[in-house]
Enzyme design. Sequence first.
Site, PDB file in Angstrom:
ATOM      1  N   VAL A  77     -19.505   1.726   1.917  1.00 46.59           N
ATOM      2  CA  VAL A  77     -19.477   2.610   3.082  1.00 46.59           C
ATOM      3  C   VAL A  77     -18.137   3.324   3.208  1.00 46.59           C
ATOM      4  O   VAL A  77     -17.151   2.961   2.597  1.00 46.59           O
ATOM      5  CB  VAL A  77     -19.789   1.847   4.396  1.00 46.59           C
ATOM      6  CG1 VAL A  77     -21.222   1.310   4.366  1.00 46.59           C
ATOM      7  CG2 VAL A  77     -18.795   0.721   4.628  1.00 46.59           C
ATOM      8  N   CYS A  78     -18.152   4.332   4.047  1.00 47.36           N
ATOM      9  CA  CYS A  78     -16.988   5.127   4.393  1.00 47.36           C
ATOM     10  C   CYS A  78     -15.962   4.264   5.103  1.00 47.36           C
ATOM     11  O   CYS A  78     -16.376   3.472   5.934  1.00 47.36           O
ATOM     12  CB  CYS A  78     -17.428   6.195   5.384  1.00 47.36           C
ATOM     13  SG  CYS A  78     -17.221   7.823   4.804  1.00 47.36           S
TER      14      CYS A  78
END
Lengths: 208, 243, 82
Positions: free
Chosen positions: C19-20
């Site tokens: 994920v970011c």
Amino acid sequence: MTLSEDQVVRYSRHILLSALGGKGQERLLATGVTLTGQGAAQAVAAAYLAASGLKVSAKGRPVAPEETGFLLAADDVGRPLEAMMRAALLDANPDALGQPSEVGALGELPAGFSGTGPWVALGWSGNRGGLVYRGRDGCAACFERTAGALSNGPAGASAVLLGALGALAFERLALGLSQPLGGLWLSETGEVEPMDLDRCASHGQTGR
Amino acid sequence: MAPAANAQSEVNALVVGAGGLGCAASLALARAGVRRLTLADPDSVDATNLHRQLWHRGSDVGRLKVESAADRLERAFPGLAVARVPSAVSAGNAESLFRRHTLVLDATDGDAVKFLLSDAAVLTGVPLVYGGALRLGGQVMRVAPGGPCLRCLFEGPPPPGARATCAEAGVLGPVVGAVGALQAVVALSPRRSDGIERWYRLEGAALAMRVVDVHRAEDCQACGPGRKSAPILVDAIGAACAR
Amino acid sequence: MRPVAPPPTDATIDLRGQVCPMTYVRTKLALERLEPGHVLEVVLSGEEPAKNVPRSAREEGHEVMAMAEAAEGVVRLWLRKG
């Protein structure tokens, strides 16, 4: 040197910075800092530098009461600084222990400075904080004259601010983002202003 | 030299956020001699926090931030009492939390909650010091009765996703520390009699600061003299990236 | 997204499931290991990374050469190091 998986995660918010990236973080991890003075601002600077992955070392005296904070607890006061710092860093960030490839110095005055740099001096003129910094290409005599006007001082909120600014000045030098020599004043109400340097005889008013 | 314990012993400060700003701000308050402090934060310590959130250590990963921060604060300052609030400050609890303290520091990292805290400061009259840090810079301003609030400067938070890219999550540890400590310095500084506040902008890349005087906006919907009512506290949604 | 002929790549990283902002952290480190002009292929899953990684790469001066959907919710992205 390649960053380990743990380091990629721990320093991810540094790696994201355009000014750093993985290479900049590797440079911070390869840089050491010796603490050469004593005080609240120096203790705060040391904590931020250690958290950034720089290798922090100190020796030869007991922990002072004004040095409690992120790394040192009230119980550590009066005990040997080197051992107390080591124990704290082992838990806070083991990357801050070990042998760096280059070592600079940071000290809250009175403090001594030797070696190539970076050097960061923190100190006070009354309640006004002062910070003087020098990279390997900065004039050591100009640095020492300018820092010589500062002495020890308060250990309140301003000292925490001065310490964080000291860590910032040191990291800028380690990363090659800084001028070779400079200084700033910190007012009691938190304003930062440039400091006029006290030039040595050979640099007069025009040297760097 | 000992901290000036007497000058600040009447302060009871609420620090909203036990992250990068909150760690530095709470240390600075304690060093200044503040004896009562509340930390509010619903989050747990993550390994990506450790480079800038200095009360938390590797062994604290997974623990509530308010617990690890409060434990270390009390160990460093035995005269300090730290209350732990392991929840977010929201429209539902902001007013009562503000009224139980004499000073609030906004050490959060979301845009939306910053406006909620500013509105709560206007509503309750309890002084707030706003702070924010990103990349190599940051800013600080006090919000207090008669002076400007955050809405005097900005209409409101940007829409979710309008600005957040991954790269914007980057921040240098000592920059966050300096901004958090500056919040405490500003919070403990006397106010000017004319109500004007200062907007402090730290430029870490240049190791410099800009300071600008800020007046209350006469037509401010939250704090201006011509407003229709006191601000109503509303939760906003947002936050694209996990910081 | 239109189908594209994948450019020749010098390196590939598979960031599916990440994920970011760690997706961009790892992309950035992989780009640092390449010479300017060389091409990195990044495999991503999820909406946020597919939006953010190319934006962040462009911001830092890299060229987004192409992007293609490889499977349901999986995107392949080709970046030329700037």
